[in-house]
Motif scaffolding. Structure first.
Motif, PDB file in Angstrom:
ATOM      1  N   UNK A  56       0.795  -1.046   1.870  1.00  9.85           N
ATOM      2  CA  UNK A  56       1.315  -1.306   0.643  1.00  9.85           C
ATOM      3  C   UNK A  56       2.595  -0.009   0.139  1.00  9.85           C
ATOM      4  N   UNK A  57       1.904   1.023   0.342  1.00 11.68           N
ATOM      5  CA  UNK A  57       2.887   2.090   0.008  1.00 11.68           C
ATOM      6  C   UNK A  57       4.168   1.936   0.960  1.00 11.68           C
ATOM      7  N   UNK A  58       4.014   1.802   2.157  1.00 15.99           N
ATOM      8  CA  UNK A  58       5.283   1.611   3.326  1.00 15.99           C
ATOM      9  C   UNK A  58       6.067   0.452   2.797  1.00 15.99           C
ATOM     10  N   UNK A  59       5.410  -0.773   2.330  1.00 15.99           N
ATOM     11  CA  UNK A  59       6.375  -1.920   1.801  1.00 15.99           C
ATOM     12  C   UNK A  59       7.036  -1.699   0.622  1.00 15.99           C
ATOM     13  N   UNK A  60       6.407  -0.397  -0.295  1.00 17.18           N
ATOM     14  CA  UNK A  60       7.266  -0.420  -1.501  1.00 17.18           C
ATOM     15  C   UNK A  60       8.702   0.318  -1.158  1.00 17.18           C
ATOM     16  N   UNK A 124       7.645  -9.334  -2.233  1.00 23.28           N
ATOM     17  CA  UNK A 124       6.705  -9.945  -1.359  1.00 23.28           C
ATOM     18  C   UNK A 124       5.331  -9.301  -1.197  1.00 23.28           C
ATOM     19  N   UNK A 125       5.364  -7.869  -1.016  1.00 18.80           N
ATOM     20  CA  UNK A 125       4.101  -7.093  -0.909  1.00 18.80           C
ATOM     21  C   UNK A 125       3.123  -7.282  -1.996  1.00 18.80           C
ATOM     22  N   UNK A 126       3.634  -7.323  -3.386  1.00 20.91           N
ATOM     23  CA  UNK A 126       2.999  -7.608  -4.431  1.00 20.91           C
ATOM     24  C   UNK A 126       2.200  -9.030  -4.268  1.00 20.91           C
ATOM     25  N   UNK A 127       2.962 -10.014  -4.059  1.00 23.58           N
ATOM     26  CA  UNK A 127       2.661 -11.393  -3.774  1.00 23.58           C
ATOM     27  C   UNK A 127       1.413 -11.353  -3.118  1.00 23.58           C
ATOM     28  N   UNK A 128       1.506 -10.710  -1.622  1.00 21.97           N
ATOM     29  CA  UNK A 128       0.587 -10.479  -0.448  1.00 21.97           C
ATOM     30  C   UNK A 128      -0.689  -9.901  -1.157  1.00 21.97           C
ATOM     31  N   UNK A 129      -0.583  -8.814  -1.686  1.00 17.15           N
ATOM     32  CA  UNK A 129      -1.653  -7.751  -2.145  1.00 17.15           C
ATOM     33  C   UNK A 129      -2.204  -8.621  -3.199  1.00 17.15           C
TER      34      UNK A 129
END
Length: 192
Positions: A56-60, A124-129
């Motif tokens: 998640x950190x990398x996706x941000x 997208x990362x927020x939606x996934x997580x």
């Protein structure tokens, strides 16, 4: 994004065994022993959680924007976190009326937390997580309540003192997190 997805699969997979394969879980646990089961469960959970956080950190760092958040959703989400913190505390404070009524306050806390963060975030990362955790919490709450009904589980009645302590500790924890810790840990000020 691969690390985030793999972390979610491992973390939520481990936490979903009871939802989808409770009989298998009981059989394996009986065969290898409760401590071995808990040890393996804990190690896999920690590994999945670490991968999820790192991913998640990398996706941000390179976000894929999905929509423009509405004005005020961040503040609304921060306010929704108040009942989430109270529910989380209710899982641990003995003899509180909240746990007596909802039976699985931690799962409800995750549900409210995930919903709040889905409202306030837009990648997208927020939606996934947060979407994955919201779906998991809905399924887990339903499964937990079904197990309670099948087993005839009766939760002890809460006391007024236990409930007041729960609400007070939850509110203080929420305030510390909302006004200081969230910015320190994640670089985002919910009310900033």
């Amino acid at each position: 994004m691969t690390a985030l997805i793999l972390g979610l699969v491992i973390f939520l997979g481990v936490h979903s065994v009871r939802i989808f394969a409770d009989d298998w879980r009981s059989g394996v646990r009986a065969r290898i022993g409760a401590n071995a089961w808990k040890g393996g469960y804990s190690l896999l959970s920690l590994f999945g959680f670490g991968l999820l956080v790192w991913g998640y950190g990398q996706a941000r760092l390179d976000p894929v924007l999905l929509w423009t958040p509405m004005i005020g959703t961040r503040h609304f989400a921060a306010l929704l976190m108040l009942p989430s913190f109270i529910l989380l505390v209710a899982a641990y404070v003995p003899q509180n009326g909240i746990k007596a009524r909802v039976h699985h306050p931690m799962v409800l806390a995750v549900k409210v937390w995930a919903l709040a963060h889905l409202l306030a975030n837009h990648t997208l990362a927020d939606l996934l997580l947060f979407g994955s955790l919201l779906l998991w919490s809905v399924l887990d709450f339903r499964s937990s309540r079904q197990r309670d009904r099948a087993a005839g589980t009766v939760y002890p009645a809460g006391t007024q003192a236990g409930t007041v302590v729960t609400v007070a500790v939850g509110a203080v924890a929420w305030a510390v997190f909302a006004f200081w810790a969230h910015a320190w840990l994640f670089g985002v000020r919910p009310f900033g």
